[in-house]
Write a protein that holds these residues in place. Structure first.
Motif, PDB file in Angstrom:
ATOM      1  N   LEU A   1      47.582  32.767   3.582  1.00  0.00           N
ATOM      2  CA  LEU A   1      47.657  31.644   2.657  1.00  0.00           C
ATOM      3  C   LEU A   1      47.265  30.336   3.342  1.00  0.00           C
ATOM      4  N   LEU A   2      47.758  30.131   4.544  1.00  0.00           N
ATOM      5  CA  LEU A   2      47.441  28.910   5.283  1.00  0.00           C
ATOM      6  C   LEU A   2      45.958  28.839   5.632  1.00  0.00           C
ATOM      7  N   LYS A   3      45.370  29.978   5.934  1.00  0.00           N
ATOM      8  CA  LYS A   3      43.931  30.020   6.209  1.00  0.00           C
ATOM      9  C   LYS A   3      43.148  29.625   4.961  1.00  0.00           C
ATOM     10  N   ALA A   4      43.591  30.097   3.800  1.00  0.00           N
ATOM     11  CA  ALA A   4      42.925  29.748   2.544  1.00  0.00           C
ATOM     12  C   ALA A   4      43.038  28.254   2.266  1.00  0.00           C
ATOM     13  N   ILE A   5      44.210  27.685   2.511  1.00  0.00           N
ATOM     14  CA  ILE A   5      44.404  26.253   2.289  1.00  0.00           C
ATOM     15  C   ILE A   5      43.518  25.450   3.237  1.00  0.00           C
ATOM     16  N   LYS A   6      43.512  25.837   4.503  1.00  0.00           N
ATOM     17  CA  LYS A   6      42.722  25.112   5.498  1.00  0.00           C
ATOM     18  C   LYS A   6      41.225  25.212   5.216  1.00  0.00           C
ATOM     19  N   GLY A   7      40.790  26.280   4.564  1.00  0.00           N
ATOM     20  CA  GLY A   7      39.383  26.461   4.242  1.00  0.00           C
ATOM     21  C   GLY A   7      38.954  25.791   2.949  1.00  0.00           C
ATOM     22  N   SER A   8      39.878  25.164   2.262  1.00  0.00           N
ATOM     23  CA  SER A   8      39.575  24.543   0.968  1.00  0.00           C
ATOM     24  C   SER A   8      39.646  23.021   1.079  1.00  0.00           C
ATOM     25  N   ASN A   9      38.578  22.370   0.678  1.00  0.00           N
ATOM     26  CA  ASN A   9      38.508  20.899   0.628  1.00  0.00           C
ATOM     27  C   ASN A   9      38.975  20.252   1.921  1.00  0.00           C
TER      28      ASN A   9
ATOM     29  N   PHE B   1      63.176  33.495   1.783  1.00  0.00           N
ATOM     30  CA  PHE B   1      61.731  33.584   1.591  1.00  0.00           C
ATOM     31  C   PHE B   1      61.087  32.204   1.603  1.00  0.00           C
ATOM     32  N   ILE B   2      61.613  31.285   0.781  1.00  0.00           N
ATOM     33  CA  ILE B   2      61.027  29.944   0.705  1.00  0.00           C
ATOM     34  C   ILE B   2      61.264  29.181   2.003  1.00  0.00           C
ATOM     35  N   ALA B   3      62.374  29.424   2.668  1.00  0.00           N
ATOM     36  CA  ALA B   3      62.633  28.765   3.951  1.00  0.00           C
ATOM     37  C   ALA B   3      61.583  29.186   4.987  1.00  0.00           C
ATOM     38  N   ARG B   4      61.224  30.470   4.982  1.00  0.00           N
ATOM     39  CA  ARG B   4      60.188  30.950   5.913  1.00  0.00           C
ATOM     40  C   ARG B   4      58.819  30.362   5.569  1.00  0.00           C
ATOM     41  N   TRP B   5      58.506  30.272   4.265  1.00  0.00           N
ATOM     42  CA  TRP B   5      57.238  29.669   3.845  1.00  0.00           C
ATOM     43  C   TRP B   5      57.190  28.203   4.280  1.00  0.00           C
ATOM     44  N   ASN B   6      58.273  27.464   4.046  1.00  0.00           N
ATOM     45  CA  ASN B   6      58.322  26.059   4.450  1.00  0.00           C
ATOM     46  C   ASN B   6      58.114  25.912   5.958  1.00  0.00           C
ATOM     47  N   GLN B   7      58.752  26.767   6.713  1.00  0.00           N
ATOM     48  CA  GLN B   7      58.606  26.732   8.170  1.00  0.00           C
ATOM     49  C   GLN B   7      57.161  27.031   8.577  1.00  0.00           C
ATOM     50  N   ALA B   8      56.546  28.005   7.937  1.00  0.00           N
ATOM     51  CA  ALA B   8      55.176  28.403   8.286  1.00  0.00           C
ATOM     52  C   ALA B   8      54.194  27.260   8.080  1.00  0.00           C
ATOM     53  N   TRP B   9      54.238  26.596   6.916  1.00  0.00           N
ATOM     54  CA  TRP B   9      53.261  25.527   6.690  1.00  0.00           C
ATOM     55  C   TRP B   9      53.572  24.287   7.506  1.00  0.00           C
ATOM     56  N   GLN B  10      54.852  24.018   7.758  1.00  0.00           N
ATOM     57  CA  GLN B  10      55.195  22.859   8.573  1.00  0.00           C
ATOM     58  C   GLN B  10      54.737  23.043  10.020  1.00  0.00           C
ATOM     59  N   GLU B  11      54.879  24.265  10.525  1.00  0.00           N
ATOM     60  CA  GLU B  11      54.458  24.554  11.903  1.00  0.00           C
ATOM     61  C   GLU B  11      52.946  24.520  12.069  1.00  0.00           C
ATOM     62  N   ASN B  12      52.216  24.608  10.956  1.00  0.00           N
ATOM     63  CA  ASN B  12      50.754  24.607  11.000  1.00  0.00           C
ATOM     64  C   ASN B  12      50.152  23.242  10.685  1.00  0.00           C
ATOM     65  N   GLY B  13      50.964  22.205  10.747  1.00  0.00           N
ATOM     66  CA  GLY B  13      50.456  20.848  10.596  1.00  0.00           C
ATOM     67  C   GLY B  13      50.022  20.464   9.198  1.00  0.00           C
ATOM     68  N   MET B  14      50.507  21.153   8.200  1.00  0.00           N
ATOM     69  CA  MET B  14      50.150  20.810   6.824  1.00  0.00           C
ATOM     70  C   MET B  14      50.903  19.546   6.410  1.00  0.00           C
ATOM     71  N   LYS B  15      50.239  18.707   5.623  1.00  0.00           N
ATOM     72  CA  LYS B  15      50.849  17.481   5.109  1.00  0.00           C
ATOM     73  C   LYS B  15      51.174  17.678   3.637  1.00  0.00           C
ATOM     74  N   GLN B  16      52.342  17.210   3.242  1.00  0.00           N
ATOM     75  CA  GLN B  16      52.758  17.305   1.848  1.00  0.00           C
ATOM     76  C   GLN B  16      52.111  16.208   1.012  1.00  0.00           C
ATOM     77  N   VAL B  17      51.672  16.596  -0.179  1.00  0.00           N
ATOM     78  CA  VAL B  17      51.152  15.657  -1.153  1.00  0.00           C
ATOM     79  C   VAL B  17      51.888  15.921  -2.460  1.00  0.00           C
ATOM     80  N   ASN B  18      52.437  14.893  -3.054  1.00  0.00           N
ATOM     81  CA  ASN B  18      53.177  15.030  -4.296  1.00  0.00           C
ATOM     82  C   ASN B  18      52.202  15.326  -5.445  1.00  0.00           C
ATOM     83  N   VAL B  19      52.335  16.494  -6.055  1.00  0.00           N
ATOM     84  CA  VAL B  19      51.460  16.885  -7.169  1.00  0.00           C
ATOM     85  C   VAL B  19      52.205  16.917  -8.502  1.00  0.00           C
ATOM     86  N   SER B  20      53.408  16.374  -8.532  1.00  0.00           N
ATOM     87  CA  SER B  20      54.223  16.409  -9.747  1.00  0.00           C
ATOM     88  C   SER B  20      53.524  15.790 -10.941  1.00  0.00           C
TER      89      SER B  20
END
Length: 138
Positions: free
Chosen positions: A70-78, A95-114
């Motif tokens: 999933l992170l590879k797909a995100i990094k490859g998009s835009n 499950f969600i705690a592990r997902w949050n940890q995975a993207w945070q450890e990979n330097g992803m930045k949060q953007v509010n899409v609400s």
């Protein structure tokens, strides 16, 4: 309803807890349990120009390989380092705690899409508008 629930209902007509949705340019990837995947398989592999990939959760490696994909797909998009997020909602569970940890450890930045998702799901055709008006009367 929470916005996450509203998005699930808008897209699928059903809420899918413990599910990760990754929307990249031209593709929606869904990471979910095998029972949810059976339901989602009826959508096909492409709909209205959007490719659909359904990934099944893997408890053996605690979804590490799935998260990496999933992170590879995100990094490859835009812009590749932005992760759309609905910050006003708190998701719980391992499950969600592990997902949050995975993207945070990979330097992803949060953007509010609400607001963006709110605008998309608020648009209704005439039939949906009429149903909403009827439901409001109850």
């Amino acid at each position: 309803y929470s916005r996450t629930s509203a998005i699930h209902l808008f897209l699928f007509g059903y809420e899918f807890p413990d599910t990760v949705l990754v929307l990249t340019k031209g593709k929606l990837t869904i990471l979910c349990s095998s029972s949810k995947a059976k339901y989602l398989d009826s959508l096909g592999s492409e709909n209205r120009g959007i490719k659909l990939e359904i990934m099944i959760r893997n408890k053996e490696d605690k979804n590490a390989a799935n998260f990496a994909k999933l992170l590879k797909a995100i990094k490859g998009s835009n812009q590749g380092s932005l992760l759309g997020w609905i910050p006003s909602e708190t998701q719980n569970g391992k499950f969600i705690a592990r997902w949050n940890q995975a993207w945070q450890e990979n330097g992803m930045k949060q953007v509010n899409v609400s607001m963006g998702f709110g605008r998309v799901i608020s648009v209704k055709d005439a039939a949906a508008q009429k149903n909403t008006e009827r439901a409001a009367k109850f």
